[in-house]
Motif scaffolding. Structure first.
Motif, PDB file in Angstrom:
ATOM      1  N   PHE A 150       4.427  -7.723  -2.076  1.00  0.00           N
ATOM      2  CA  PHE A 150       3.658  -7.570  -3.310  1.00  0.00           C
ATOM      3  C   PHE A 150       2.509  -6.594  -3.113  1.00  0.00           C
ATOM      4  CE2 PHE A 150       0.350  -8.667  -6.344  1.00  0.00           C
ATOM      5  CZ  PHE A 150       1.049  -8.840  -7.517  1.00  0.00           C
ATOM      6  N   HIS A 151       1.803  -6.764  -2.000  1.00  0.00           N
ATOM      7  CA  HIS A 151       0.636  -5.925  -1.726  1.00  0.00           C
ATOM      8  C   HIS A 151       1.031  -4.454  -1.562  1.00  0.00           C
ATOM      9  CE1 HIS A 151      -3.351  -4.849  -0.407  1.00  0.00           C
ATOM     10  NE2 HIS A 151      -2.845  -4.280   0.670  1.00  0.00           N
ATOM     11  N   GLN A 152       2.197  -4.229  -0.997  1.00  0.00           N
ATOM     12  CA  GLN A 152       2.681  -2.852  -0.832  1.00  0.00           C
ATOM     13  C   GLN A 152       2.961  -2.210  -2.208  1.00  0.00           C
ATOM     14  OE1 GLN A 152       6.206  -2.560   1.591  1.00  0.00           O
ATOM     15  NE2 GLN A 152       5.458  -0.691   2.571  1.00  0.00           N
ATOM     16  N   GLN A 153       3.548  -3.005  -3.093  1.00  0.00           N
ATOM     17  CA  GLN A 153       3.868  -2.502  -4.434  1.00  0.00           C
ATOM     18  C   GLN A 153       2.617  -2.254  -5.269  1.00  0.00           C
ATOM     19  OE1 GLN A 153       6.318  -5.520  -6.167  1.00  0.00           O
ATOM     20  NE2 GLN A 153       8.243  -4.536  -5.618  1.00  0.00           N
ATOM     21  N   LEU A 154       1.663  -3.200  -5.195  1.00  0.00           N
ATOM     22  CA  LEU A 154       0.488  -3.155  -6.072  1.00  0.00           C
ATOM     23  C   LEU A 154      -0.792  -3.368  -5.264  1.00  0.00           C
ATOM     24  CD1 LEU A 154       2.144  -5.312  -8.844  1.00  0.00           C
ATOM     25  CD2 LEU A 154       1.391  -2.972  -9.204  1.00  0.00           C
ATOM     26  N   PRO A 155      -1.141  -2.400  -4.422  1.00  0.00           N
ATOM     27  CA  PRO A 155      -2.299  -2.584  -3.524  1.00  0.00           C
ATOM     28  C   PRO A 155      -3.629  -2.718  -4.249  1.00  0.00           C
ATOM     29  CG  PRO A 155      -1.445  -0.331  -3.414  1.00  0.00           C
ATOM     30  CD  PRO A 155      -0.466  -1.121  -4.217  1.00  0.00           C
ATOM     31  N   HIS A 156      -3.706  -2.277  -5.524  1.00  0.00           N
ATOM     32  CA  HIS A 156      -4.988  -2.353  -6.232  1.00  0.00           C
ATOM     33  C   HIS A 156      -5.297  -3.748  -6.756  1.00  0.00           C
ATOM     34  CE1 HIS A 156      -2.344  -2.010  -9.726  1.00  0.00           C
ATOM     35  NE2 HIS A 156      -3.341  -2.477 -10.439  1.00  0.00           N
ATOM     36  N   ILE A 157      -4.321  -4.659  -6.749  1.00  0.00           N
ATOM     37  CA  ILE A 157      -4.603  -6.031  -7.198  1.00  0.00           C
ATOM     38  C   ILE A 157      -5.359  -6.758  -6.087  1.00  0.00           C
ATOM     39  CG2 ILE A 157      -3.569  -8.271  -7.807  1.00  0.00           C
ATOM     40  CD1 ILE A 157      -1.535  -6.787  -9.469  1.00  0.00           C
ATOM     41  N   LYS A 158      -6.589  -7.177  -6.428  1.00  0.00           N
ATOM     42  CA  LYS A 158      -7.491  -7.733  -5.415  1.00  0.00           C
ATOM     43  C   LYS A 158      -7.316  -9.229  -5.185  1.00  0.00           C
ATOM     44  CE  LYS A 158     -11.160  -6.530  -7.712  1.00  0.00           C
ATOM     45  NZ  LYS A 158     -10.898  -5.640  -8.868  1.00  0.00           N
ATOM     46  N   ARG A 159      -7.061  -9.940  -6.284  1.00  0.00           N
ATOM     47  CA  ARG A 159      -7.088 -11.406  -6.197  1.00  0.00           C
ATOM     48  C   ARG A 159      -5.676 -11.978  -6.221  1.00  0.00           C
ATOM     49  NH1 ARG A 159     -11.696 -13.939  -9.899  1.00  0.00           N
ATOM     50  NH2 ARG A 159     -11.601 -15.423  -8.172  1.00  0.00           N
ATOM     51  N   LEU A 160      -5.265 -12.537  -5.090  1.00  0.00           N
ATOM     52  CA  LEU A 160      -3.901 -13.043  -4.953  1.00  0.00           C
ATOM     53  C   LEU A 160      -3.879 -14.527  -4.605  1.00  0.00           C
ATOM     54  CD1 LEU A 160      -1.759 -10.481  -2.926  1.00  0.00           C
ATOM     55  CD2 LEU A 160      -1.518 -11.167  -5.313  1.00  0.00           C
ATOM     56  N   ALA A 161      -2.960 -15.239  -5.217  1.00  0.00           N
ATOM     57  CA  ALA A 161      -2.709 -16.632  -4.857  1.00  0.00           C
ATOM     58  C   ALA A 161      -1.214 -16.789  -4.634  1.00  0.00           C
ATOM     59  CB  ALA A 161      -3.167 -17.561  -5.976  1.00  0.00           C
ATOM     60  N   ILE A 162      -0.852 -17.852  -3.932  1.00  0.00           N
ATOM     61  CA  ILE A 162       0.577 -18.081  -3.709  1.00  0.00           C
ATOM     62  C   ILE A 162       0.884 -19.576  -3.733  1.00  0.00           C
ATOM     63  CG2 ILE A 162       0.343 -17.909  -1.166  1.00  0.00           C
ATOM     64  CD1 ILE A 162       3.204 -16.526  -1.316  1.00  0.00           C
ATOM     65  N   ALA A 163       2.030 -19.907  -4.347  1.00  0.00           N
ATOM     66  CA  ALA A 163       2.440 -21.308  -4.512  1.00  0.00           C
ATOM     67  C   ALA A 163       3.939 -21.454  -4.338  1.00  0.00           C
ATOM     68  CB  ALA A 163       2.063 -21.791  -5.908  1.00  0.00           C
ATOM     69  N   GLY A 164       4.350 -22.613  -3.873  1.00  0.00           N
ATOM     70  CA  GLY A 164       5.789 -22.915  -3.799  1.00  0.00           C
ATOM     71  C   GLY A 164       6.241 -23.317  -2.413  1.00  0.00           C
ATOM     72  N   GLY A 165       6.147 -24.596  -2.101  1.00  0.00           N
ATOM     73  CA  GLY A 165       6.673 -25.126  -0.833  1.00  0.00           C
ATOM     74  C   GLY A 165       5.933 -24.651   0.413  1.00  0.00           C
ATOM     75  N   ILE A 166       4.638 -24.352   0.306  1.00  0.00           N
ATOM     76  CA  ILE A 166       3.912 -23.826   1.477  1.00  0.00           C
ATOM     77  C   ILE A 166       3.505 -24.958   2.429  1.00  0.00           C
ATOM     78  CG2 ILE A 166       1.810 -22.608   2.230  1.00  0.00           C
ATOM     79  CD1 ILE A 166       2.147 -20.959  -0.409  1.00  0.00           C
ATOM     80  N   ASP A 167       3.903 -24.798   3.691  1.00  0.00           N
ATOM     81  CA  ASP A 167       3.555 -25.791   4.713  1.00  0.00           C
ATOM     82  C   ASP A 167       2.453 -25.229   5.619  1.00  0.00           C
ATOM     83  OD1 ASP A 167       4.842 -23.936   6.295  1.00  0.00           O
ATOM     84  OD2 ASP A 167       6.605 -25.193   6.668  1.00  0.00           O
ATOM     85  N   LEU A 168       2.101 -25.992   6.658  1.00  0.00           N
ATOM     86  CA  LEU A 168       0.990 -25.624   7.533  1.00  0.00           C
ATOM     87  C   LEU A 168       1.243 -24.291   8.253  1.00  0.00           C
ATOM     88  CD1 LEU A 168      -1.535 -27.321   7.763  1.00  0.00           C
ATOM     89  CD2 LEU A 168      -0.589 -28.406   9.802  1.00  0.00           C
ATOM     90  N   ALA A 169       2.481 -24.076   8.705  1.00  0.00           N
ATOM     91  CA  ALA A 169       2.834 -22.827   9.394  1.00  0.00           C
ATOM     92  C   ALA A 169       2.720 -21.638   8.432  1.00  0.00           C
ATOM     93  CB  ALA A 169       4.250 -22.922   9.955  1.00  0.00           C
ATOM     94  N   GLY A 170       3.195 -21.842   7.217  1.00  0.00           N
ATOM     95  CA  GLY A 170       3.110 -20.793   6.197  1.00  0.00           C
ATOM     96  C   GLY A 170       1.667 -20.458   5.875  1.00  0.00           C
TER      97      GLY A 170
END
Lengths: 206, 206
Positions: A150-170
């Motif tokens: 995502f960051h490679q495609q749209l490097p100007h987007i500053k504020r990112l969040a992520i959701a969906g099955g994230i565990d401790l390693a992730g």
């Protein structure tokens, strides 16, 4: 990096008790869409009373009638509201305007948003863009790969969040990568035997 | 052709009173998304009590967690529930499965669905496909042109509905065209001085 803990699919009484328990432990408490749909604004008001130290996000998932839903959400006590990236550009623009007026925050849920659509909606400077893997999908995502792409495609987007099955390693990999503002965790915390200990483990790796 | 009348953006008490007034007058009573988001399942239960003769559609606008939302909606009394065409194929499939299990109906809201996505989700035989113009958009659609274009692209889709600023002239043109199962009317009825007379006018042209 901030930890957002999602509370979902409980009775309102149980959900508010969890919110009270996690207040100040996690950076952001998410009142999940199931609570919006099951209990409406009453749930937001009860969460607002329970959440005094953490930020309160309501996963409204607005897809139309942006001004109405965002006003209701902020008036009832939310700090951050979500809108679907799959909504029309006009809906996103009106939600953003309402959020700016209330000095609050809009999070854009990017679930099922095409690359083409993403380009059209990438200009909301203060919005948080949330990479989101649908819970109904059976396939699994690698969170830091998803963020990198995502960051490679749209490097100007500053504020990112992520959701969906994230565990401790992730979460650890995301922290090391340093591109994500908010990691959203649901069942990996809420289904733990000791949820405050689980929050603590995530806070340590972030 | 059936008339669906949408009740939206009122207090629950006012909305239920309107539903009681329109029960049996309009084929389908829609409990709008604003009532879902403002009042939750309690609103569905109160609508179910008020609506004894008409069919009850709840505009749930599910976009994730399909099984949970559809079960809640049907258990609380809805006859028809909506899911966003913009949801993942997996979400649509799970909603359809739940609807089939309950012997109830799924309506797919096609707002902001691309032609490519539409092709992927065109195989739910018993679902109603709803052409929907976002209320946040400023441009106006011509309903019968929209239906004609859709029918040409996907002639095998049998069950069609249409929503978004439809007036008496638009409804009349749709009736003459004969391709649409359900015409959805909101403000053109609900903002009339006499809403039962307005329903009657629409029933006459359909």
């Amino acid at each position: 990096m901030k930890l957002q803990t999602a509370i979902d699919r409980l009775t309102l009484e149980e959900a508010v008790a969890k919110a009270r328990l996690l207040d100040g432990q996690t950076d952001i408490i998410e009142m999940g869409t199931s609570l919006v749909k099951d209990y409406g604004n009453e749930a937001i008001r009860q969460f607002r009373q329970a959440v005094q130290k953490s930020t309160l996000l309501v996963d409204e998932k607005t897809i139309d009638e942006g001004a109405y839903e965002f006003r209701q959400g902020f008036e009832n006590g939310a700090d951050i509201l979500t809108v679907m990236g799959a909504a029309s550009k006009a809906t996103l623009a009106t939600c953003y305007e309402v959020a700016q007026t209330y000095h609050k925050t809009m999070m854009i849920d990017l679930m099922e948003v095409s690359a083409e659509k993403l380009q059209q909606i990438a200009d909301f400077d203060d919005a948080i863009y949330c990479l989101h893997h649908s819970t109904d999908r059976k396939d699994v995502m690698n969170p830091s790969d998803t963020v990198a792409e995502f960051h490679q495609q749209l490097p100007h987007i500053k504020r990112l969040a992520i959701a969906g099955g994230i565990d401790l390693a992730g979460a650890k990999a995301l922290a090391e990568q340093g591109l994500t503002e908010i990691v959203i965790v649901g069942s990996k915390i809420m289904k733990a035997a000791d949820i405050t200990a689980a929050v603590q483990s995530f806070k340590e790796v972030l």
